[in-house]
Each structure stands twice: as structure tokens, then as C-alpha cells.
Scaffold this active site. Structure first.
Site, PDB file in Angstrom:
ATOM      1  N   HIS A 204       0.797  -1.237   0.000  1.00 14.39           N
ATOM      2  CA  HIS A 204       0.000   0.000   0.000  1.00 14.39           C
ATOM      3  C   HIS A 204       0.825   1.281   0.000  1.00 14.39           C
ATOM      4  O   HIS A 204       0.265   2.369  -0.024  1.00 14.39           O
ATOM      5  CB  HIS A 204      -0.963   0.018   1.194  1.00 14.39           C
ATOM      6  CG  HIS A 204      -0.279   0.207   2.522  1.00 14.39           C
ATOM      7  ND1 HIS A 204       0.283  -0.827   3.219  1.00 14.39           N
ATOM      8  CD2 HIS A 204      -0.059   1.317   3.266  1.00 14.39           C
ATOM      9  CE1 HIS A 204       0.810  -0.370   4.341  1.00 14.39           C
ATOM     10  NE2 HIS A 204       0.628   0.936   4.400  1.00 14.39           N
TER      11      HIS A 204
HETATM   12  C1  UD1 Z   1      -1.916   5.645   6.021  1.00 11.02           C
HETATM   13  C2  UD1 Z   1      -0.583   6.008   6.652  1.00 11.02           C
HETATM   14  C3  UD1 Z   1       0.409   4.874   6.454  1.00 11.02           C
HETATM   15  C4  UD1 Z   1      -0.150   3.563   6.948  1.00 11.02           C
HETATM   16  C5  UD1 Z   1      -1.494   3.318   6.283  1.00 11.02           C
HETATM   17  C6  UD1 Z   1      -2.065   2.096   6.903  1.00 11.02           C
HETATM   18  C7  UD1 Z   1      -0.032   8.387   6.623  1.00 11.02           C
HETATM   19  C8  UD1 Z   1       0.826   9.409   6.006  1.00 11.02           C
HETATM   20  N1  UD1 Z   1      -0.021   7.175   6.037  1.00 11.02           N
HETATM   21  O1  UD1 Z   1      -1.731   5.542   4.624  1.00 11.02           O
HETATM   22  O2  UD1 Z   1       1.578   5.154   7.200  1.00 11.02           O
HETATM   23  O3  UD1 Z   1       0.738   2.530   6.612  1.00 11.02           O
HETATM   24  O4  UD1 Z   1      -2.369   4.432   6.565  1.00 11.02           O
HETATM   25  O5  UD1 Z   1      -3.099   1.570   6.252  1.00 11.02           O
HETATM   26  O6  UD1 Z   1      -0.694   8.644   7.598  1.00 11.02           O
HETATM   27  N2  UD1 Z   1      -9.191   5.449   2.020  1.00 11.02           N
HETATM   28  C9  UD1 Z   1     -10.388   4.769   1.961  1.00 11.02           C
HETATM   29  N3  UD1 Z   1     -10.983   4.440   3.144  1.00 11.02           N
HETATM   30  C10 UD1 Z   1     -10.478   4.762   4.346  1.00 11.02           C
HETATM   31  C11 UD1 Z   1      -9.271   5.457   4.385  1.00 11.02           C
HETATM   32  C12 UD1 Z   1      -8.639   5.784   3.203  1.00 11.02           C
HETATM   33  O7  UD1 Z   1     -10.889   4.466   0.883  1.00 11.02           O
HETATM   34  O8  UD1 Z   1     -11.089   4.400   5.377  1.00 11.02           O
HETATM   35  C13 UD1 Z   1      -8.533   5.797   0.742  1.00 11.02           C
HETATM   36  C14 UD1 Z   1      -8.759   7.237   0.324  1.00 11.02           C
HETATM   37  O9  UD1 Z   1      -8.874   7.299  -1.041  1.00 11.02           O
HETATM   38  C15 UD1 Z   1      -7.470   7.895   0.759  1.00 11.02           C
HETATM   39  C16 UD1 Z   1      -6.445   6.789   0.579  1.00 11.02           C
HETATM   40  O10 UD1 Z   1      -7.138   5.591   0.898  1.00 11.02           O
HETATM   41  O11 UD1 Z   1      -7.174   9.023   0.020  1.00 11.02           O
HETATM   42  C17 UD1 Z   1      -5.235   6.939   1.468  1.00 11.02           C
HETATM   43  O12 UD1 Z   1      -5.618   7.064   2.844  1.00 11.02           O
HETATM   44  P1  UD1 Z   1      -4.665   7.817   3.891  1.00 11.02           P
HETATM   45  O13 UD1 Z   1      -5.154   7.652   5.277  1.00 11.02           O
HETATM   46  O14 UD1 Z   1      -4.430   9.211   3.432  1.00 11.02           O
HETATM   47  O15 UD1 Z   1      -3.302   7.099   3.710  1.00 11.02           O
HETATM   48  P2  UD1 Z   1      -2.953   5.561   3.669  1.00 11.02           P
HETATM   49  O16 UD1 Z   1      -2.411   5.240   2.311  1.00 11.02           O
HETATM   50  O17 UD1 Z   1      -4.089   4.754   4.165  1.00 11.02           O
HETATM   51  N1  UDP Z   2      -3.517  -5.621   8.604  1.00 13.32           N
HETATM   52  C1  UDP Z   2      -4.783  -6.168   8.707  1.00 13.32           C
HETATM   53  N2  UDP Z   2      -5.485  -6.439   7.574  1.00 13.32           N
HETATM   54  C2  UDP Z   2      -4.985  -6.192   6.328  1.00 13.32           C
HETATM   55  C3  UDP Z   2      -3.682  -5.638   6.239  1.00 13.32           C
HETATM   56  C4  UDP Z   2      -2.989  -5.354   7.380  1.00 13.32           C
HETATM   57  O1  UDP Z   2      -5.254  -6.421   9.819  1.00 13.32           O
HETATM   58  O2  UDP Z   2      -5.686  -6.465   5.353  1.00 13.32           O
HETATM   59  C5  UDP Z   2      -2.780  -5.318   9.828  1.00 13.32           C
HETATM   60  C6  UDP Z   2      -1.434  -5.977   9.935  1.00 13.32           C
HETATM   61  O3  UDP Z   2      -1.551  -7.291  10.400  1.00 13.32           O
HETATM   62  C7  UDP Z   2      -0.732  -5.060  10.902  1.00 13.32           C
HETATM   63  C8  UDP Z   2      -1.275  -3.718  10.552  1.00 13.32           C
HETATM   64  O4  UDP Z   2      -2.480  -3.941   9.836  1.00 13.32           O
HETATM   65  O5  UDP Z   2      -1.108  -5.359  12.232  1.00 13.32           O
HETATM   66  C9  UDP Z   2      -0.291  -2.997   9.704  1.00 13.32           C
HETATM   67  O6  UDP Z   2      -0.873  -1.852   9.219  1.00 13.32           O
HETATM   68  P1  UDP Z   2      -0.544  -1.237   7.801  1.00 13.32           P
HETATM   69  O7  UDP Z   2       0.177  -2.203   6.968  1.00 13.32           O
HETATM   70  O8  UDP Z   2      -1.811  -0.694   7.292  1.00 13.32           O
HETATM   71  O9  UDP Z   2       0.377   0.006   8.212  1.00 13.32           O
HETATM   72  P2  UDP Z   2       1.928   0.123   8.592  1.00 13.32           P
HETATM   73  O10 UDP Z   2       2.247  -0.863   9.627  1.00 13.32           O
HETATM   74  O11 UDP Z   2       2.689  -0.053   7.324  1.00 13.32           O
HETATM   75  O12 UDP Z   2       2.022   1.519   9.081  1.00 13.32           O
END
Ligand code: UD1
Ligand code: UDP
Length: 361
Positions: A204
Site C-alpha cells: 500500500h
Molecule cells: C496511512 C498512513 C500509512 C499507513 C497506512 C495504513 C499516513 C501518512 N499514512 O496511509 O503510514 O501505513 O495508513 O493503512 O498517515 N481510504 C479509503 N478508506 C479509508 C481510508 C482511506 O478508501 O477508510 C482511501 C482514500 O482514497 C485515501 C487513501 O485511501 O485518500 C489513502 O488514505 P490515507 O489515510 O491518506 O493514507 P494511507 O495510504 O491509508
Molecule cells: N492488517 C490487517 N489487515 C490487512 C492488512 C494489514 O489487519 O488487510 C494489519 C497488519 O496485520 C498489521 C497492521 O495492519 O497489524 C499494519 O498496518 P498497515 O500495513 O496498514 O500500516 P503500517 O504498519 O505499514 O504503518
């Protein structure tokens, strides 16, 4: 002591799960605020259910946006809350935009910040999380580090050692408290694959999803992996697969993001994990599953040193070689020190020693 604990995104929820009951048991009044950075049930609600996290006292509904919009909106709403509630300290966890927003909003009005997962560094300023980590740590009154190398990074940046506590990795406590129940779920059977005979993938990070060539190479490598692949797809990745016209079918089962217990179950049963997640690198290390990390660097270098993880670039050849190496690698590495089920207890001990305000306050 009155605390406000800030959480907003998937990895935050997993970090606060063991913390909230430990704070309550210690007689600390800790109110949880959900910023709303993640709002889909599969990225938020499922973790509250799976991990029995108490209902947040406050919901801010921040939602998605650019970094500045998301962080700024969260800051404005958190500031209002902190001013009204006057907590003794604010606890932020991890490295997402909600973490930074909580730290900035609190520090500017003199509310001490406690950062759980302080000191991790990738050295890569193109990662939004690295910016969030650096700023959050500079603003924190108490820094709770998961590893000795995190303690060293903070010392090298001039952080006063008396503020730093090596508490261990809270992600490990979540794993250890849930792995038994998770293992027995055998989630893999629901995805049509057999235990030990599939690869689990999560991708992601923008460096992989937002560069079509990289995303395409990752999918091609998964399609050619020689084993079925279960790929829970983050919404960011889903959108990028669609816009780049990349099809991940055949041996790759793309599914909605899964809940925490299913994710642990899948990791327990996978032959290997391919990821760019920070948390998954750690969990694979704890669960004894070889990991291939598709990134240029990692702030979880201890997992490389343990022999649990390897870094590969987003090319078909590199990922294919990484998978082969992971599948052939010996298991049974040592899990890093203090990645155990006593991390929340060490956090409580550290809090009991007092949270000193930063200079001037
Ligand atoms: C964020 C975190 C990242 C973390 C990830 C975990 C930051 C800078 N990044 O990235 O460190 O690893 O979460 O999952 O904070 N969206 C949805 N539904 C939701 C939330 C988001 O569809 O409930 C979509 C939206 O289009 C949004 C995109 O995902 O623009 C990105 O969401 P965002 O929270 O900005 O960043 P992540 O890529 O999720
Ligand atoms: N995770 C989850 N379901 C998924 C993908 C990830 O429960 O489909 C969990 C994973 O096991 C871990 C956490 O989400 O506990 C990690 O979060 P993510 O990868 O979103 O963010 P990061 O750790 O890179 O910040």
C-alpha cells in the site's frame, strides 16, 4: 492522571489495543480520540471488534485529503479537544498523519506528548511517515522506544536520554495476546488456499502503488510466484490497480482488507509474506514466517538483522529472487528483545515516573 490517546489509522488501532486496558487497570483516566483518518469498516471498526478496543470517547471525522489537509484538519479539531479537556498528557502512537497532528497540536499549547514507537528511522525523507516520526519525536516529552536501535537514533538526534524509555514493541504484545485464537480460525480455507501452501501479500505504500511500473512488476511477480497468493487490497492500491489497468487474477486472490485476527491467521499459515507494511514486517518476524519487503529501506532493520526479512526493489526479478530466498531460508530466528507481552506494563511504569514538560513550559 488524565490522558488523551490519539488514534486514526489501521496500524494505530493495533498499537492502542493492549495499551487501553493497561492504562485503565493502572487507574489512569485515558480517553480515546479517533481522528477518522481511516473510516471504512474494514480499516477501522473491524479492529475495535477483533481487539475489543473500547469505543472512542471522541470521533473527529477528519477523513481523507492531501497530507496538509488531513494533518491540518486533525490538528484544528485536536487542539479544540485538548483545550477543552486539559489532559495531563497526550499519547500518540506510530507514524501516521494523525500521530503528527496530535503531537503538533499538543506541543503548541504546552500539553506534554508521549510517543509510543519513538525512534524508528528509515533515513528516507520521501516517506511521509519518516517526516511524521522525526517531528513527533522532537516534540515529545516522553519517548517510548521499541528497539535499542531506536534508542540510539534518538540519542544521535540529541534527545535527552532521561526522556527515552526502551519499553519494547507494542505490536508484539498484540500478536501474543491474540495469536492463539487467530491461529485456530484457519482463515486461509475461506480464501481457498491450504495452510503452508500460499503466499500472503500486502502492498500500500505510495512508492509502490503510485508508480504504475512498480505496481505492475509487483503483480507480475505475484502471478509468477508458483504458489497461490492471498492479497488483501488496501483502498489506495485498489484505486491504483484500476487506474493503471493492472489485472491481478489467476493465482492471485485479491480480497478486501481483512480484520486483524484473519490477518494474523493468514500470516501464521503462509509460506512467506510479501509486503511493504511496517507492522507486517514485525508480525512476520514474531510469527516465524519469512518476509520479503518491497522497499528501498526499512525502519524495521532489526527484522533484517534477525534473518526474518529481506529488502527487494519493485522489479519482477528482484521480487522473484526474494521469494525464492525466503522460501528456502531457515526459520527459527530469535525475536528481538522486549518484543513480548509486557510492553504496555513498561509503558505504565514509564508514565508513573512522570512526564516532564519540554523546556520553557
Ligand atoms: C496511512 C498512513 C500509512 C499507513 C497506512 C495504513 C499516513 C501518512 N499514512 O496511509 O503510514 O501505513 O495508513 O493503512 O498517515 N481510504 C479509503 N478508506 C479509508 C481510508 C482511506 O478508501 O477508510 C482511501 C482514500 O482514497 C485515501 C487513501 O485511501 O485518500 C489513502 O488514505 P490515507 O489515510 O491518506 O493514507 P494511507 O495510504 O491509508
Ligand atoms: N492488517 C490487517 N489487515 C490487512 C492488512 C494489514 O489487519 O488487510 C494489519 C497488519 O496485520 C498489521 C497492521 O495492519 O497489524 C499494519 O498496518 P498497515 O500495513 O496498514 O500500516 P503500517 O504498519 O505499514 O504503518
Amino acid at each position: 492522571m488524565r490522558l488523551i490517546v490519539v488514534a486514526g489509522a489501521r496500524p494505530n488501532f493495533i498499537k492502542i489495543a493492549p495499551l487501553m486496558p493497561a492504562l485503565a487497570a493502572a487507574g489512569i483516566d485515558a480517553g480515546l480520540v479517533h481522528t477518522g483518518q481511516h473510516y471504512d469498516a474494514s480499516l477501522s471498526d473491524v479492529f475495535f471488534t477483533d481487539l475489543d478496543i473500547p469505543e472512542p470517547r471522541w470521533h473527529l471525522g477528519v477523513g481523507s485529503g492531501t497530507h496538509a489537509v488531513q494533518t491540518g484538519t486533525a490538528m484544528m479539531l485536536l487542539e479544540e479537544l485538548f483545550v477543552a479537556e486539559k489532559p495531563d498528557a497526550v499519547v500518540v502512537v506510530g507514524d501516521v498523519n494523525s500521530t503528527l497532528a496530535g503531537a503538533l497540536a499538543a506541543a503548541k499549547i504546552g500539553v506534554p506528548v508521549v510517543h509510543l514507537e519513538a525512534g524508528l528511522r528509515s533515513g528516507d525523507m520521501s516517506m511521509p511517515e519518516e517526516v511524521n516520526r522525526l517531528v513527533t519525536d522532537q516534540l515529545s516529552s516522553m519517548l517510548l522506544a521499541p528497539t535499542p536501535d531506536a534508542v540510539e537514533h534518538l540519542a544521535a538526534e540529541g534527545v535527552d536520554g532521561s526522556r527515552v524509555h526502551f519499553v519494547g514493541n507494542i505490536m508484539a504484545e498484540s500478536v501474543l495476546r491474540n495469536v492463539e485464537g487467530a491461529r485456530s480460525r484457519r482463515a486461509c480455507t475461506r480464501f481457498g488456499v491450504e495452510s503452508g501452501a500460499f503466499i500472503l501479500a500486502t502492498i500500500h505504500r505510495p512508492e509502490n502503488t503510485d508508480v504504475a511500473q512498480n505496481l505492475s512488476a509487483i503483480v507480475e511477480a505475484l502471478l509468477g510466484a508458483g504458489s497461490p497468493v492471498v492479497f488483501p487490497v488496501h483502498p489506495r492500491t485498489l484505486a491504483k490497480l484500476a487506474s493503471a489497468g493492472i489485472r491481478a487474477d489467476g493465482g492471485v486472490r485479491t480480497v478486501d482488507p481483512v480484520g486483524y485476527l484473519d490477518m494474523l491467521s493468514l500470516q501464521c499459515d503462509a509460506a512467506a509474506v510479501i509486503t511493504d507494511s511496517g507492522g507486517v514486517q514485525e508480525e512476520a518476524c514474531i510469527l516465524g514466517v519469512p518476509c520479503v519487503t518491497v522497499r528501498r529501506n526499512t525502519e524495521r532493520a532489526v527484522t533484517l538483522q534477525a534473518g526474518a526479512n529481506r529488502l527487494v526493489s519493485p522489479t519482477v526479478d528482484a521480487i522473484t529472487a526474494g521469494i525464492a530466498e525466503a522460501l528456502a531460508s531457515p526459520r527459527g530466528w530469535a525475536v528481538p528483545d522486549r518484543w513480548d507481552d509486557r510492553v504496555s506494563a513498561r509503558v505504565v511504569e514509564a508514565l508513573a515516573s512522570g512526564v516532564a514538560p519540554l523546556a520553557g513550559w
